[in-house]
Scaffold this active site. Sequence first.
Site, PDB file in Angstrom:
ATOM      1  CB  CYS A   1      -0.593  -1.400  32.893  1.00 35.09           C
ATOM      2  SG  CYS A   1      -0.746  -3.020  33.771  1.00 35.09           S
TER       3      CYS A   1
ATOM      4  CB  CYS B   1       5.126  -1.134  31.275  1.00 37.94           C
ATOM      5  SG  CYS B   1       4.706  -2.317  29.999  1.00 37.94           S
TER       6      CYS B   1
ATOM      7  CG  PHE C   1      25.118 -10.324  16.579  1.00 30.08           C
ATOM      8  CD1 PHE C   1      25.222 -10.902  17.936  1.00 30.08           C
ATOM      9  CD2 PHE C   1      25.952  -9.129  16.308  1.00 30.08           C
ATOM     10  CE1 PHE C   1      26.523 -11.106  18.322  1.00 30.08           C
ATOM     11  CE2 PHE C   1      27.250  -9.418  16.858  1.00 30.08           C
ATOM     12  CZ  PHE C   1      27.736 -10.287  17.458  1.00 30.08           C
TER      13      PHE C   1
ATOM     14  CG  ASP D   1      20.008  -6.606  15.772  1.00 29.21           C
ATOM     15  OD1 ASP D   1      20.164  -5.625  16.739  1.00 29.21           O
ATOM     16  OD2 ASP D   1      18.660  -6.325  15.328  1.00 29.21           O
TER      17      ASP D   1
ATOM     18  CB  CYS E   1      19.186  -4.123  22.929  1.00 29.64           C
ATOM     19  SG  CYS E   1      20.327  -5.127  22.994  1.00 29.64           S
TER      20      CYS E   1
END
Length: 451
Positions: A86, A95, A310, A378, A404
Amino acid sequence: MNRGRGRPRRATDAPAATGQRIELSLERLTHDGRGIGRWQGRTVFVEGGLPGEQVVARVVRARSKLIEARLEQLRTASPERQEPACPHIALCGGCSLQHVPQSTQLQLKQQALSQQLEHFAGLQPERWMPALTGPEYGYRQRTRLSVREDPRSGRLQVGYRQRASSELVEISRCPVLIPRLEGVLRDLSEQLQLLEGRSGLGHVELVGGLHPGLIVRHLRPLSEADRQRLLDLAGRHGLACYLQSGSEGILHCLSGDGAQPAYRLDDQQLTFHFAAGDFTQVNAEINRQMVNQALDWLAIQPGERVLDLFCGVGNFSLPLARAGALVTGVEGSAEMVERAAANARLNGLGQTHFYQADLSNSLDSAWLHQDYDAALLDPPRDGAAQMAGMLAQKRVQRILYVSCNPATLARDAGILSAAGYRLVQAGIMDMFPQTAHVEAMALFVSGKDRK
């Protein structure tokens, strides 16, 4: 009196001043990919550094025993260092691990999950499963771009937030986007700049999937000329064009065909519709593998009752139903519940039922009083402590937790472990290569069930 104006300010207890350049050697990596070294007896975290490197870094924050810095110059580079793809990496906050080999990124994520489980719950899985991996770049199916008119120049800025700042990085490339969406970026910025109503734009989304689209959120009505310009822009790139006003959540399709954003799970022959604002997984390949792994780990038998908490638009609910389960899905958003039910009808899955409920508060709902053979969670980043406790109380035999956030997964794993559940297996999923985000899956089995 000369007050040294222009010199970096030093906190009274800080070992270095913000903005100061320091030289040091780096020895290892943090879980989020920063190099760790020592300088004048203090630990230094250097963003962009790798073990074995001699670097010059600029201090961004200093405390009595800890310094945070950003790589400014390499004296000696690690042979493992990769050239970032990038061109905006120096400013963009997205990132941050592009200089780190993917194998090392996976090791860092595995270590982060393992150490969080040990720290918060005193647990390790009986089996560590292989990581789910996919393309290192060109994987992201969806992105939201901030749009802001610079009050000084009147120029429209289109891009992402800068690292540790509210300022925008204007972007012309984003290599983690799927090529079809990345190819829109330069044209998008130029065309938005020409709109008469550009000062009334909110944000812009680019969406892949079955019907790739351009979604423009506007705070004031757009002229017909502006609508046509957006329609022409989308048409050049083979995208549907949607408008979303600031007062409505409904998408208005300008393209004429009325096609709704959608994605597909080919392995289960399922199609999912969604809308702007709905949560959907952005990495299609990892989502495919993740759903398949969930079905494999839960080993659903036809007729078993499964609770999907979820549930979103039905990403797991519908594959579970396709496998023969009687599925109850629960989601906090009433709109997403409606779309999950519509997706079930679209795919001919009548054995599913969906409910709206706030899964972070005490509940007294009809679906809670049913018995379930298995459950899947989730949750968002803050986890599902209350739901973990509720499932343990109900003695649901198999609980699959998709996470996550390793810290809240570990916390909730401790709740389940204290209630007699075994952490049978766990593994990471590289949903966001080139970033430090850790996604994981963990299977818990009731102690009385020896499966």
